[in-house]
Scaffold this motif. Sequence first.
Motif, mmCIF file in Angstrom:
data_model
loop_
_atom_site.group_PDB
_atom_site.id
_atom_site.type_symbol
_atom_site.label_atom_id
_atom_site.label_comp_id
_atom_site.label_asym_id
_atom_site.label_seq_id
_atom_site.Cartn_x
_atom_site.Cartn_y
_atom_site.Cartn_z
ATOM 1 N N GLY A 96 0.810 -1.211 0.000
ATOM 2 C CA GLY A 96 0.000 0.000 0.000
ATOM 3 C C GLY A 96 0.844 1.261 0.000
ATOM 4 N N PHE A 97 0.300 2.319 0.598
ATOM 5 C CA PHE A 97 0.963 3.625 0.634
ATOM 6 C C PHE A 97 2.182 3.555 1.540
ATOM 7 N N PHE A 98 3.328 4.013 1.020
ATOM 8 C CA PHE A 98 4.585 3.958 1.760
ATOM 9 C C PHE A 98 5.168 5.357 1.871
ATOM 10 N N ALA A 99 5.310 5.839 3.113
ATOM 11 C CA ALA A 99 5.888 7.156 3.382
ATOM 12 C C ALA A 99 7.230 6.977 4.083
ATOM 13 N N LEU A 100 8.181 7.826 3.732
ATOM 14 C CA LEU A 100 9.530 7.755 4.301
ATOM 15 C C LEU A 100 9.955 9.120 4.798
ATOM 16 N N ASN A 101 10.324 9.192 6.063
ATOM 17 C CA ASN A 101 10.997 10.368 6.609
ATOM 18 C C ASN A 101 12.495 10.123 6.429
ATOM 19 N N ALA A 102 13.081 10.740 5.423
ATOM 20 C CA ALA A 102 14.472 10.461 5.053
ATOM 21 C C ALA A 102 15.435 11.200 5.974
ATOM 22 N N ALA A 103 15.413 10.809 7.243
ATOM 23 C CA ALA A 103 16.262 11.414 8.259
ATOM 24 C C ALA A 103 16.730 10.314 9.212
ATOM 25 N N PRO A 104 18.010 10.356 9.599
ATOM 26 C CA PRO A 104 19.047 11.284 9.160
ATOM 27 C C PRO A 104 19.329 11.171 7.657
ATOM 28 N N ALA A 105 19.777 12.275 7.058
ATOM 29 C CA ALA A 105 19.989 12.321 5.619
ATOM 30 C C ALA A 105 21.112 11.385 5.186
ATOM 31 N N GLN A 106 20.873 10.667 4.098
ATOM 32 C CA GLN A 106 21.874 9.823 3.458
ATOM 33 C C GLN A 106 21.414 9.545 2.031
ATOM 34 N N PRO A 107 22.320 9.131 1.153
ATOM 35 C CA PRO A 107 21.914 8.853 -0.228
ATOM 36 C C PRO A 107 20.818 7.805 -0.279
ATOM 37 N N LEU A 108 19.840 8.023 -1.146
ATOM 38 C CA LEU A 108 18.722 7.091 -1.268
ATOM 39 C C LEU A 108 18.874 6.273 -2.545
ATOM 40 N N PRO A 109 18.905 4.949 -2.432
ATOM 41 C CA PRO A 109 19.004 4.112 -3.634
ATOM 42 C C PRO A 109 17.725 4.225 -4.448
ATOM 43 N N PRO A 110 17.799 4.012 -5.769
ATOM 44 C CA PRO A 110 16.610 4.120 -6.622
ATOM 45 C C PRO A 110 15.444 3.259 -6.155
ATOM 46 N N ALA A 111 15.732 2.068 -5.613
ATOM 47 C CA ALA A 111 14.659 1.185 -5.166
ATOM 48 C C ALA A 111 13.815 1.821 -4.072
ATOM 49 N N LEU A 112 14.424 2.684 -3.287
ATOM 50 C CA LEU A 112 13.711 3.372 -2.213
ATOM 51 C C LEU A 112 13.115 4.682 -2.718
ATOM 52 N N LEU A 113 13.903 5.422 -3.464
ATOM 53 C CA LEU A 113 13.469 6.715 -3.985
ATOM 54 C C LEU A 113 12.259 6.576 -4.908
ATOM 55 N N ASP A 114 12.287 5.589 -5.780
ATOM 56 C CA ASP A 114 11.206 5.420 -6.756
ATOM 57 C C ASP A 114 9.950 4.827 -6.139
ATOM 58 N N ARG A 115 10.091 4.057 -5.073
ATOM 59 C CA ARG A 115 8.933 3.386 -4.483
ATOM 60 C C ARG A 115 8.126 4.289 -3.553
ATOM 61 N N ALA A 116 8.793 5.166 -2.819
ATOM 62 C CA ALA A 116 8.109 5.953 -1.788
ATOM 63 C C ALA A 116 7.020 6.833 -2.396
ATOM 64 N N ASP A 117 5.821 6.744 -1.825
ATOM 65 C CA ASP A 117 4.714 7.589 -2.269
ATOM 66 C C ASP A 117 4.838 9.002 -1.706
ATOM 67 N N LEU A 118 5.512 9.125 -0.564
ATOM 68 C CA LEU A 118 5.741 10.416 0.083
ATOM 69 C C LEU A 118 7.070 10.347 0.814
ATOM 70 N N ILE A 119 7.904 11.365 0.617
ATOM 71 C CA ILE A 119 9.161 11.491 1.349
ATOM 72 C C ILE A 119 9.125 12.821 2.087
ATOM 73 N N ILE A 120 9.484 12.797 3.368
ATOM 74 C CA ILE A 120 9.443 14.001 4.196
ATOM 75 C C ILE A 120 10.846 14.296 4.708
ATOM 76 N N VAL A 121 11.290 15.550 4.519
ATOM 77 C CA VAL A 121 12.616 15.978 4.967
ATOM 78 C C VAL A 121 12.545 17.425 5.431
ATOM 79 N N ASN A 122 13.578 17.877 6.147
ATOM 80 C CA ASN A 122 13.701 19.309 6.395
ATOM 81 C C ASN A 122 14.589 19.924 5.315
ATOM 82 N N GLU A 123 14.739 21.232 5.340
ATOM 83 C CA GLU A 123 15.457 21.896 4.254
ATOM 84 C C GLU A 123 16.920 21.482 4.166
ATOM 85 N N THR A 124 17.556 21.198 5.305
ATOM 86 C CA THR A 124 18.947 20.742 5.297
ATOM 87 C C THR A 124 19.054 19.373 4.651
ATOM 88 N N GLU A 125 18.159 18.475 5.022
ATOM 89 C CA GLU A 125 18.160 17.129 4.445
ATOM 90 C C GLU A 125 17.867 17.171 2.946
#
Length: 289
Positions: free
Chosen positions: A155-184
Amino acid sequence: MPQTSSPLALTVVGSINIDLTARTERLPEPGETIGGGRLRRDAGGKGANQATAASRLGASVRMVGAVGRDSDGDAMRSSLERAGVDIRNVRTVDEPTGTALIVVDAAGENQIAVCEGANSAVSIDDVDFAASETVLAQLEISIDLAVTLAERVPGFFALNAAPAQPLPPALLDRADLIIVNETEYALIPELAGAKLVAVTYGSEGAALLERGETIAFAPAVKTSVVNTVGAGDSFCAALTLALRSGLDPELALRTACAVGAAAVADPASQPQLGLLVDYVPVESVPALS
């Protein structure tokens, strides 16, 4: 927020920590010792913070995580249960319960060092996910586990990408919503191509970006800042639930900003959020408008 016949089902996969917080007049410089601090012990961890906030906002929440066989682990399990979170998928392992060492100054700014402990043993091997449930994760679990989670969630998959680190395509492309702050957001340039990204700007508000283009913006809600540690986690929970409950992007952002404002006015990393349990719009909350 639109009401449904049953609460929205949310599973949070992430960290559970004990927060040891020293409140001081200012943050220490490198190599400097600051005296006069006041110590708090609170429930924390980005995963537990988000699960607790979501439950207090009215969702039906289960937590997938791990704690140690120690008094802190017992306390964290009890804290989640008191918040109404289902903890059947919280494992007890031989590693010590995760710990965050936090310093907060008089303006609410902070420095944090995290010892992952039992969070390194979080597993989804025996966890099933329904197509109807929303899943929210953070990166205080391993990136490999996050990728596996993204592959398994139907189903719907949301990711808070914190702490910041490089995101592999498998994660970046799958996430329906990614939440970060401006620094991240600045530290993860690949987010410019993600399908939907929420970026928080502190006192400047928050924006929703679709493939790098802004589709909604909401100003911050003015409040008295006491502690910013749990504000981002409360925002993540609120925004995920608001969007999944059918609010349009701008109102969802405004609601999440209101929840974040309530969070920074509370000294705990897991604030009560009692004013906002019905997801009322910002203008309907006199204390925050």
